[in-house]
Design an enzyme around this catalytic site. Structure first.
Site, short mmCIF file in Angstrom:
data_model
loop_
_atom_site.label_atom_id
_atom_site.label_comp_id
_atom_site.label_asym_id
_atom_site.label_seq_id
_atom_site.Cartn_x
_atom_site.Cartn_y
_atom_site.Cartn_z
N ASP A 239 6.96 23.08 -13.17
CA ASP A 239 8.07 22.14 -13.03
C ASP A 239 8.28 21.82 -11.55
O ASP A 239 8.44 22.74 -10.73
CB ASP A 239 9.32 22.76 -13.64
CG ASP A 239 10.51 21.82 -13.68
OD1 ASP A 239 10.37 20.65 -13.28
OD2 ASP A 239 11.59 22.27 -14.12
N GLY A 265 5.65 21.96 -17.73
CA GLY A 265 6.55 21.43 -16.73
C GLY A 265 8.00 21.47 -17.17
O GLY A 265 8.43 22.40 -17.85
N HIS A 266 8.75 20.43 -16.80
CA HIS A 266 10.20 20.41 -16.97
C HIS A 266 10.62 20.41 -18.45
O HIS A 266 11.55 21.10 -18.83
CB HIS A 266 10.76 19.18 -16.26
CG HIS A 266 12.24 19.16 -16.10
ND1 HIS A 266 12.92 20.12 -15.37
CD2 HIS A 266 13.18 18.30 -16.56
CE1 HIS A 266 14.22 19.85 -15.39
NE2 HIS A 266 14.40 18.75 -16.10
N PHE A 267 9.94 19.62 -19.25
CA PHE A 267 10.25 19.53 -20.68
C PHE A 267 9.18 20.27 -21.47
O PHE A 267 8.39 19.67 -22.21
CB PHE A 267 10.35 18.06 -21.11
CG PHE A 267 11.60 17.38 -20.62
CD1 PHE A 267 12.84 17.68 -21.16
CD2 PHE A 267 11.53 16.43 -19.62
CE1 PHE A 267 13.99 17.05 -20.71
CE2 PHE A 267 12.68 15.79 -19.16
CZ PHE A 267 13.91 16.10 -19.71
#
Length: 289
Positions: A239, A265-267
């Protein structure tokens, strides 16, 4: 059989609040709090993956998803105000104790709920939901903090650019080794909601309020130390918004925190749903059941 997911809207202090709900209301409750720029849509696959064992509730924050989006003059759009609406929803639904899943914006809301009444929170799952300054990736956050500290046309311009489809798409794909695993429906859905008239000003107002979350961190850390709440950090290791140091930092105040860095990553739910779900079910199965 896949558990049924209900899509409901109720009034909380005169505001329509949309939420997804599944599972037996007599089972332990898990409240899922989404991040920016999405909604409870991000949990569409996780909810049925948990609802055979848990009562799952996932609201849309005010100004996001299918919940009300009053104009700036009619709602303050602070993280405190968003938390109050969430607390009001849980009160209306008769949810007195619950585990939390927090991601991105959902984290400062979850921390505020815990500070309001620490005994209500039975466990925490944080998926790239930050509580430590170590978690901020400077290349992403420097511009937001510059704007929050001095909101001028010059500092605002990069933040308006962050509300475009290019950046929304980037948030879903950053750190994902195989981007073909992530459905483009995600950023198309989110961007359509971001592009509603007046929503950019709402998001800018929340950007300006973000430093209040950082100011709350010392109280949050004290809550962790005092409560010893069971915590699982299952974190997208690549992320570029909240880096892996943010996951590792939880052990400073919760030495028994369980931390899993995954190759996403982020999601992370979009590329590693099965992995994240497995960690959650294992963790909650030990600390709640």
């Amino acid at each position: 059989m896949v558990p049924a997911v209900h899509h409901r809207t109720t009034d909380v202090d005169g505001l329509d609040v949309f939420y997804r709900e599944a599972g037996d209301a007599q089972s332990p409750t898990v409240v899922l709090l989404h991040g920016f720029p999405t909604s409870s849509h991000m949990f569409r696959n996780l909810i049925p993956a948990l609802a055979d064992r848990y009562h799952v509730i996932a609201p849309d924050h005010i100004g996001f998803g299918q919940s009300a989006m009053p104009p700036l003059g009619d709602f303050p759009y602070t993280f405190e105000a968003l938390t109050d609406v969430t607390a009001g929803l849980l009160h209306k639904l008769g949810v007195h104790r619950f585990a939390l899943y927090v991601q991105d914006y959902g984290a400062p809301l979850g921390w505020r709920l815990a500070l309001q009444d620490p005994d209500r929170v039975t466990a925490i799952v944080t998926q790239n939901g930050n509580a430590y300054e170590e978690g901020f990736v400077k290349s992403f956050w420097d511009g937001l903090f510059a704007y929050a500290g001095d909101p001028t046309p010059a500092t605002e311009a990069p933040l308006r650019a962050a509300l475009t489809v290019e950046v929304t798409r980037w948030q879903y794909l950053n750190g994902v080794a195989d981007p073909t695993l992530v459905s483009p429906d995600n950023w198309v859905h989110d961007q359509a909601l971001l592009d509603r008239p007046g929503n950019a000003e709402i998001q800018l107002k929340l950007f300006r309020d973000y430093p209040t979350n950082v100011a709350l961190y010392p109280r949050v850390h004290a809550y962790f130390r005092d409560s010893r709440v069971p915590l699982l950090a299952v974190w997208g290791a690549h992320d570029e918004i909240f880096g892996p140091a943010g996951a590792e930092a939880f052990r400073a105040d919760l030495p028994d925190a369980e931390i899993h860095l995954i190759e996403s990553g982020h999601f992370a739910l979009e590329s590693h749903l099965e992995t994240v779900t497995g960690h959650i079910r294992d963790f909650l199965g030990r600390v709640l059941d």
